[in-house]
Design a protein around this motif. Sequence first.
Motif, PDB file in Angstrom:
ATOM      1  N   CYS A   1       0.803  -1.228   0.000  1.00 43.00           N
ATOM      2  CA  CYS A   1       0.000   0.000   0.000  1.00 43.00           C
ATOM      3  C   CYS A   1       0.837   1.279   0.000  1.00 43.00           C
ATOM      4  O   CYS A   1       0.280   2.376  -0.144  1.00 43.00           O
ATOM      5  CB  CYS A   1      -0.912   0.037   1.223  1.00 43.00           C
TER       6      CYS A   1
ATOM      7  N   LEU B   1      -1.572  -6.478   3.189  1.00 46.11           N
ATOM      8  CA  LEU B   1      -1.637  -5.309   2.318  1.00 46.11           C
ATOM      9  C   LEU B   1      -0.624  -4.250   2.728  1.00 46.11           C
ATOM     10  O   LEU B   1      -0.063  -3.555   1.889  1.00 46.11           O
ATOM     11  CB  LEU B   1      -3.049  -4.708   2.339  1.00 46.11           C
TER      12      LEU B   1
ATOM     13  N   HIS C   1      -1.045   2.389   4.465  1.00 47.52           N
ATOM     14  CA  HIS C   1      -1.070   3.427   3.426  1.00 47.52           C
ATOM     15  C   HIS C   1      -0.254   4.660   3.814  1.00 47.52           C
ATOM     16  O   HIS C   1       0.099   5.473   2.951  1.00 47.52           O
ATOM     17  CB  HIS C   1      -2.503   3.811   3.066  1.00 47.52           C
TER      18      HIS C   1
ATOM     19  N   GLY D   1      -4.283   3.767  -0.843  1.00 50.18           N
ATOM     20  CA  GLY D   1      -3.545   2.586  -0.444  1.00 50.18           C
ATOM     21  C   GLY D   1      -3.972   1.348  -1.212  1.00 50.18           C
ATOM     22  O   GLY D   1      -3.138   0.545  -1.635  1.00 50.18           O
ATOM     23  N   LEU D   2      -5.279   1.183  -1.407  1.00 50.05           N
ATOM     24  CA  LEU D   2      -5.776   0.041  -2.172  1.00 50.05           C
ATOM     25  C   LEU D   2      -5.357   0.136  -3.632  1.00 50.05           C
ATOM     26  O   LEU D   2      -5.018  -0.876  -4.263  1.00 50.05           O
ATOM     27  CB  LEU D   2      -7.296  -0.050  -2.045  1.00 50.05           C
TER      28      LEU D   2
ATOM     29  N   ALA E   1      -1.729  -0.911  -3.703  1.00 53.85           N
ATOM     30  CA  ALA E   1      -1.573  -2.355  -3.537  1.00 53.85           C
ATOM     31  C   ALA E   1      -1.921  -3.099  -4.824  1.00 53.85           C
ATOM     32  O   ALA E   1      -1.194  -4.015  -5.242  1.00 53.85           O
ATOM     33  CB  ALA E   1      -2.445  -2.848  -2.381  1.00 53.85           C
TER      34      ALA E   1
ATOM     35  N   HIS F   1     -11.763  -3.909   2.506  1.00 56.88           N
ATOM     36  CA  HIS F   1     -10.424  -3.674   1.962  1.00 56.88           C
ATOM     37  C   HIS F   1      -9.989  -4.851   1.090  1.00 56.88           C
ATOM     38  O   HIS F   1      -9.361  -4.651   0.034  1.00 56.88           O
ATOM     39  CB  HIS F   1      -9.409  -3.491   3.088  1.00 56.88           C
TER      40      HIS F   1
ATOM     41  N   VAL G   1      -9.253  -4.449  -2.997  1.00 63.18           N
ATOM     42  CA  VAL G   1      -8.017  -4.701  -3.752  1.00 63.18           C
ATOM     43  C   VAL G   1      -8.273  -5.732  -4.847  1.00 63.18           C
ATOM     44  O   VAL G   1      -7.710  -5.635  -5.945  1.00 63.18           O
ATOM     45  CB  VAL G   1      -6.865  -5.115  -2.819  1.00 63.18           C
TER      46      VAL G   1
END
Length: 278
Positions: free
Chosen positions: A75, A108, A111, A119-120, A123, A156, A160
């Motif tokens: 992330c 993950l 972030h 962040g996602l 990733a 989350h 992703v």
Amino acid sequence: MLRVGAHTSIAGGVHNAVDEQLEYEGNCGQIFSHSPQVWQDPNLDPDNAAQFRDSSAEADVGPWVIHSSYLVNLCTPKDDLRQKSIDSMQAELDAADQLDIGYVNVHLGAHTGAGVEGGLDNAASALDELDVPDGVTILVESDAGSGTKLGGEFEHLAGVRKRTDQDIEFCLDTAHAFAAGYDLSTPEAVDDTLAEFDDVVGLEDLACVHLNDSKHDCGTNKDEHAHVGEGLIGDDGMRAFVNHDAIRDVPLVLETPTEDGRGFAWNVERVKELREDE
């Protein structure tokens, strides 16, 4: 058939992990391919790798999982850490291919200011950089959710997957989920949490469970594992979980502590005692 085992050491050669697993009376398991605290590529001796493959097949120990380095942060918004994380993950995937291990497990990460959506995105784009060998699947693990770490919410994990082109699956850590606020301490709570996981992520993509009790209460975001049935999830929750129809065929990997005179062998036996048809 119940598949339960523990995280085992590769000290002295990766083939030794099979013998260690059999000492615990486990029939599946997890390894680090190197020290998880440093940036280091796996250095697998071809003869040891062949012995690992042969011994696992002969003893019917599997599936195995490689757990990625703790330093990997998919992330991150930092270019240097991102590249190190990608390189490390690629090395783990190649090691899994060499060992005929089907899964590489990864968190993950955090972030660190990029925000949840950022962040996602980070990733997913990092995952998309990887060349995943045939027969190997990346597992994204649920997290306890402290600070800016992602993976504490089932959304989350689904997020992703939606963003990446890789065909990823998932590992649910019971202690992490509990710490993140998903109750598992009663049969009703187990039903509700697994139903929510199914609704948000999909139980068909749950490939592995890290079966750990928790030393801290639900929703505290504190990640500290306890012996099976001895923590705040407790016997009722653990019994309901290991007997739940949704996870009966999912391999259970223990990351329980070694303390109070008890270690992995005790916890493997405890799971077998809790499983009602064993």
